[in-house]
Design a protein around this motif. Structure first.
Motif, PDB file in Angstrom:
ATOM      1  N   ASN A  14       0.581  -9.428  -0.340  1.00 46.29           N
ATOM      2  CA  ASN A  14       0.835  -9.396  -1.786  1.00 46.29           C
ATOM      3  C   ASN A  14       0.620 -10.789  -2.356  1.00 46.29           C
ATOM      4  O   ASN A  14       1.279 -11.747  -1.951  1.00 46.29           O
ATOM      5  N   ILE A  15      -0.294 -10.890  -3.289  1.00 46.61           N
ATOM      6  CA  ILE A  15      -0.639 -12.176  -3.887  1.00 46.61           C
ATOM      7  C   ILE A  15       0.340 -12.468  -5.028  1.00 46.61           C
ATOM      8  O   ILE A  15       0.581 -11.618  -5.879  1.00 46.61           O
ATOM      9  N   GLY A  16       0.902 -13.672  -4.995  1.00 47.14           N
ATOM     10  CA  GLY A  16       1.875 -14.066  -6.013  1.00 47.14           C
ATOM     11  C   GLY A  16       1.649 -15.493  -6.469  1.00 47.14           C
ATOM     12  O   GLY A  16       0.516 -15.911  -6.693  1.00 47.14           O
ATOM     13  N   ALA A  17       2.729 -16.258  -6.560  1.00 44.04           N
ATOM     14  CA  ALA A  17       2.685 -17.589  -7.162  1.00 44.04           C
ATOM     15  C   ALA A  17       2.314 -18.713  -6.192  1.00 44.04           C
ATOM     16  O   ALA A  17       2.084 -19.843  -6.634  1.00 44.04           O
ATOM     17  N   LYS A  18       2.253 -18.442  -4.895  1.00 42.33           N
ATOM     18  CA  LYS A  18       1.905 -19.496  -3.937  1.00 42.33           C
ATOM     19  C   LYS A  18       0.450 -19.925  -4.126  1.00 42.33           C
ATOM     20  O   LYS A  18      -0.349 -19.188  -4.704  1.00 42.33           O
ATOM     21  N   PRO A  19       0.080 -21.094  -3.596  1.00 41.27           N
ATOM     22  CA  PRO A  19      -1.316 -21.550  -3.699  1.00 41.27           C
ATOM     23  C   PRO A  19      -2.279 -20.623  -2.940  1.00 41.27           C
ATOM     24  O   PRO A  19      -1.888 -19.972  -1.965  1.00 41.27           O
ATOM     25  N   VAL A  20      -3.518 -20.592  -3.379  1.00 38.20           N
ATOM     26  CA  VAL A  20      -4.547 -19.743  -2.773  1.00 38.20           C
ATOM     27  C   VAL A  20      -4.657 -19.998  -1.268  1.00 38.20           C
ATOM     28  O   VAL A  20      -4.739 -19.064  -0.474  1.00 38.20           O
ATOM     29  N   GLU A  21      -4.655 -21.245  -0.865  1.00 33.99           N
ATOM     30  CA  GLU A  21      -4.821 -21.587   0.552  1.00 33.99           C
ATOM     31  C   GLU A  21      -3.706 -21.010   1.424  1.00 33.99           C
ATOM     32  O   GLU A  21      -3.936 -20.716   2.590  1.00 33.99           O
ATOM     33  N   ASP A  22      -2.503 -20.851   0.882  1.00 35.16           N
ATOM     34  CA  ASP A  22      -1.410 -20.234   1.647  1.00 35.16           C
ATOM     35  C   ASP A  22      -1.749 -18.791   2.009  1.00 35.16           C
ATOM     36  O   ASP A  22      -1.484 -18.340   3.124  1.00 35.16           O
ATOM     37  N   TYR A  23      -2.346 -18.065   1.075  1.00 35.09           N
ATOM     38  CA  TYR A  23      -2.709 -16.670   1.328  1.00 35.09           C
ATOM     39  C   TYR A  23      -3.908 -16.568   2.265  1.00 35.09           C
ATOM     40  O   TYR A  23      -3.975 -15.656   3.094  1.00 35.09           O
ATOM     41  N   VAL A  24      -4.836 -17.511   2.166  1.00 38.53           N
ATOM     42  CA  VAL A  24      -5.968 -17.544   3.091  1.00 38.53           C
ATOM     43  C   VAL A  24      -5.450 -17.778   4.503  1.00 38.53           C
ATOM     44  O   VAL A  24      -5.838 -17.078   5.451  1.00 38.53           O
ATOM     45  N   SER A  36      -7.120  -5.934  12.406  1.00 29.19           N
ATOM     46  CA  SER A  36      -8.520  -6.101  12.030  1.00 29.19           C
ATOM     47  C   SER A  36      -8.758  -5.868  10.545  1.00 29.19           C
ATOM     48  O   SER A  36      -9.813  -6.215  10.027  1.00 29.19           O
ATOM     49  N   THR A  37      -7.782  -5.269   9.840  1.00 27.71           N
ATOM     50  CA  THR A  37      -7.962  -4.965   8.426  1.00 27.71           C
ATOM     51  C   THR A  37      -6.778  -5.498   7.622  1.00 27.71           C
ATOM     52  O   THR A  37      -5.628  -5.315   8.010  1.00 27.71           O
ATOM     53  N   VAL A  38      -7.097  -6.149   6.498  1.00 29.19           N
ATOM     54  CA  VAL A  38      -6.069  -6.716   5.619  1.00 29.19           C
ATOM     55  C   VAL A  38      -6.383  -6.304   4.184  1.00 29.19           C
ATOM     56  O   VAL A  38      -7.542  -6.316   3.774  1.00 29.19           O
ATOM     57  N   VAL A  39      -5.338  -5.935   3.447  1.00 25.78           N
ATOM     58  CA  VAL A  39      -5.475  -5.621   2.025  1.00 25.78           C
ATOM     59  C   VAL A  39      -4.858  -6.766   1.229  1.00 25.78           C
ATOM     60  O   VAL A  39      -3.682  -7.093   1.407  1.00 25.78           O
ATOM     61  N   LEU A  40      -5.666  -7.391   0.378  1.00 22.86           N
ATOM     62  CA  LEU A  40      -5.195  -8.437  -0.526  1.00 22.86           C
ATOM     63  C   LEU A  40      -4.894  -7.756  -1.853  1.00 22.86           C
ATOM     64  O   LEU A  40      -5.793  -7.238  -2.506  1.00 22.86           O
ATOM     65  N   LYS A  41      -3.608  -7.732  -2.247  1.00 27.19           N
ATOM     66  CA  LYS A  41      -3.227  -7.006  -3.456  1.00 27.19           C
ATOM     67  C   LYS A  41      -2.611  -7.959  -4.474  1.00 27.19           C
ATOM     68  O   LYS A  41      -1.634  -8.637  -4.202  1.00 27.19           O
ATOM     69  N   GLY A  42      -3.224  -7.976  -5.659  1.00 23.57           N
ATOM     70  CA  GLY A  42      -2.720  -8.787  -6.753  1.00 23.57           C
ATOM     71  C   GLY A  42      -2.433  -7.903  -7.944  1.00 23.57           C
ATOM     72  O   GLY A  42      -3.231  -7.022  -8.274  1.00 23.57           O
ATOM     73  N   SER A  43      -1.287  -8.111  -8.585  1.00 16.26           N
ATOM     74  CA  SER A  43      -0.892  -7.309  -9.745  1.00 16.26           C
ATOM     75  C   SER A  43      -0.746  -8.192 -10.978  1.00 16.26           C
ATOM     76  O   SER A  43      -0.357  -9.354 -10.876  1.00 16.26           O
ATOM     77  N   SER A  48      -6.619 -12.131 -10.755  1.00 15.92           N
ATOM     78  CA  SER A  48      -7.687 -13.125 -10.570  1.00 15.92           C
ATOM     79  C   SER A  48      -7.424 -13.991  -9.345  1.00 15.92           C
ATOM     80  O   SER A  48      -8.372 -14.419  -8.664  1.00 15.92           O
ATOM     81  N   LYS A  49      -6.159 -14.245  -9.024  1.00 17.17           N
ATOM     82  CA  LYS A  49      -5.846 -15.032  -7.829  1.00 17.17           C
ATOM     83  C   LYS A  49      -6.212 -14.265  -6.566  1.00 17.17           C
ATOM     84  O   LYS A  49      -6.661 -14.858  -5.580  1.00 17.17           O
ATOM     85  N   ALA A  50      -6.055 -12.935  -6.569  1.00 18.30           N
ATOM     86  CA  ALA A  50      -6.457 -12.119  -5.417  1.00 18.30           C
ATOM     87  C   ALA A  50      -7.958 -12.254  -5.179  1.00 18.30           C
ATOM     88  O   ALA A  50      -8.410 -12.366  -4.032  1.00 18.30           O
ATOM     89  N   VAL A  51      -8.746 -12.272  -6.254  1.00 19.18           N
ATOM     90  CA  VAL A  51     -10.191 -12.468  -6.135  1.00 19.18           C
ATOM     91  C   VAL A  51     -10.480 -13.871  -5.610  1.00 19.18           C
ATOM     92  O   VAL A  51     -11.357 -14.058  -4.749  1.00 19.18           O
ATOM     93  N   ASP A  52      -9.743 -14.867  -6.076  1.00 17.48           N
ATOM     94  CA  ASP A  52      -9.907 -16.237  -5.586  1.00 17.48           C
ATOM     95  C   ASP A  52      -9.599 -16.331  -4.095  1.00 17.48           C
ATOM     96  O   ASP A  52     -10.288 -17.041  -3.351  1.00 17.48           O
TER      97      ASP A  52
END
Length: 93
Positions: A14-24, A36-43, A48-52
């Motif tokens: 779940n994409i939130g307020a942390k920096p992009v690199e933390d989610y990467v 092997s599979t990950v879902v990046l979900k931004g609400s 736009s951060k999920a796309v980043d």
């Protein structure tokens, strides 16, 4: 007769307020743990951060990660609809 069923584990980030690199980094750790599979979900504001995060992941891992699908829609949250994007990526071995 022996039947073997292989279930592929999909993890959600779940994409939130942390920096992009933390989610990467979190996604790379999930791949290293064997998923092997990950879902990046931004609400909402984090769409736009999920796309980043996806773009940074592709930049970091290159051809070893592939885009499986992109889902867009809305979830009901506290009586209101909130838009989301769910980007499914798979690690190539």
């Amino acid at each position: 007769m022996l039947m073997v069923v292989i279930v592929e584990e999909t993890r959600l980030v779940n994409i939130g307020a942390k920096p992009v690199e933390d989610y990467v980094f979190e996604t790379i750790l999930i791949f290293q743990e064997g998923s092997s599979t990950v879902v990046l979900k931004g609400s909402g504001a984090f769409i736009s951060k999920a796309v980043d995060v996806y773009n940074a992941l592709v930049s970091r891992l290159g051809d070893s990660v592939e885009l499986v699908k992109v889902d867009i829609g809305s979830d009901r949250f506290k009586g209101r609809f909130k838009s989301f994007i769910a980007i499914t990526v798979r690690k190539k071995y």
